[in-house]
Design a protein around this motif. Structure first.
Motif, short mmCIF file in Angstrom:
data_model
loop_
_atom_site.label_atom_id
_atom_site.label_comp_id
_atom_site.label_asym_id
_atom_site.label_seq_id
_atom_site.Cartn_x
_atom_site.Cartn_y
_atom_site.Cartn_z
N PRO A 1 0.82 -1.21 0.00
CA PRO A 1 0.00 0.00 0.00
C PRO A 1 0.86 1.26 0.00
CG PRO A 1 0.17 -0.87 2.19
CD PRO A 1 0.88 -1.85 1.30
N ALA A 2 0.21 2.38 -0.03
CA ALA A 2 0.82 3.70 0.13
C ALA A 2 1.74 4.09 -1.02
CB ALA A 2 1.54 3.81 1.46
N GLU B 1 -8.50 5.56 -7.75
CA GLU B 1 -8.66 4.43 -6.85
C GLU B 1 -9.34 3.29 -7.58
OE1 GLU B 1 -11.45 4.67 -3.46
OE2 GLU B 1 -9.67 4.24 -2.26
N PHE C 1 -10.37 -1.18 -2.82
CA PHE C 1 -10.97 -0.75 -1.56
C PHE C 1 -9.87 -0.26 -0.62
CE2 PHE C 1 -10.03 -5.22 -1.55
CZ PHE C 1 -9.38 -5.42 -0.35
N ASP C 2 -10.27 0.50 0.40
CA ASP C 2 -9.31 0.97 1.39
C ASP C 2 -8.71 -0.22 2.12
OD1 ASP C 2 -9.71 3.62 0.79
OD2 ASP C 2 -11.19 3.93 2.37
N GLN C 3 -7.41 -0.20 2.30
CA GLN C 3 -6.73 -1.25 3.01
C GLN C 3 -6.04 -0.66 4.23
OE1 GLN C 3 -4.11 -2.83 0.00
NE2 GLN C 3 -5.54 -4.46 -0.43
N ARG C 4 -5.93 -1.47 5.26
CA ARG C 4 -5.30 -1.01 6.49
C ARG C 4 -4.28 -2.04 6.92
NH1 ARG C 4 -7.72 0.01 12.42
NH2 ARG C 4 -8.21 -2.18 12.26
N GLN C 5 -3.08 -1.58 7.19
CA GLN C 5 -2.05 -2.48 7.68
C GLN C 5 -2.10 -2.49 9.21
OE1 GLN C 5 2.26 -1.65 7.24
NE2 GLN C 5 2.29 -3.60 6.16
N SER D 1 0.91 4.52 10.99
CA SER D 1 0.43 5.89 10.96
C SER D 1 -0.26 6.24 12.27
CB SER D 1 -0.54 6.10 9.80
OG SER D 1 -1.70 5.32 9.97
N MET E 1 -1.71 -6.75 5.88
CA MET E 1 -3.03 -6.20 5.58
C MET E 1 -4.08 -6.83 6.50
SD MET E 1 -2.59 -4.08 2.91
CE MET E 1 -1.60 -3.36 4.15
N GLU E 2 -4.99 -6.01 6.95
CA GLU E 2 -6.02 -6.46 7.87
C GLU E 2 -6.77 -7.68 7.34
OE1 GLU E 2 -9.25 -4.23 10.69
OE2 GLU E 2 -9.03 -3.47 8.65
#
Length: 122
Positions: A15-16, A29, A32-36, A79, A115-116
């Motif tokens: 990501p990022a 985009e 989908f939004d991803q969160r680590q 973050s 990744m979540e």
């Protein structure tokens, strides 16, 4: 002793990537939004202090991931609010196998990041 374990996992993008884009490029985009997230087993955390800052990661056993043996290990992207940083943690083990990485962390061997959605089914 550091160890690198290969399972021939498929190559993926991290990501990022937006921070690397030039100002004259338009980003669209497509996913989908991803969160680590950083994960560990309850047993591991019961024996260790919870890391509250990136500098605390030096006090923990960590497992890293790389897409193949000829590339650098993935830097953990952390973050706080809108501030972000990529952290090169000191890894005891590095692998290209997501299942091995997740399995070791969830078995109580170490911390890992990913990744979540990688950890959601576990």
């Amino acid at each position: 002793m550091k160890t690198s374990i290969s399972s021939q996992a498929p190559e993926t993008l991290g990501p990022a990537w937006a921070k690397w884009l030039s100002t004259d490029i338009i980003a669209v985009e497509v996913g989908f939004d991803q969160r680590q997230i950083v994960v560990a087993a309850r047993a591991y955390m019961a024996a260790a202090e919870t890391p509250l800052h990136s500098r605390d990661l030096t006090q923990h056993l960590c497992i890293g991931w790389r897409s193949s043996a000829d590339v650098a290990p993935y830097r953990w992207e952390l973050s706080k609010g809108v501030l972000g940083l990529a952290v090169a943690v000191d890894r005891e083990v590095t692998t290209d196998g997501i299942d091995l990485m997740a399995g070791m962390a969830l078995a109580g061997a170490c911390l890992t990041a990913g990744m979540e959605e990688t950890f959601a089914p576990r």
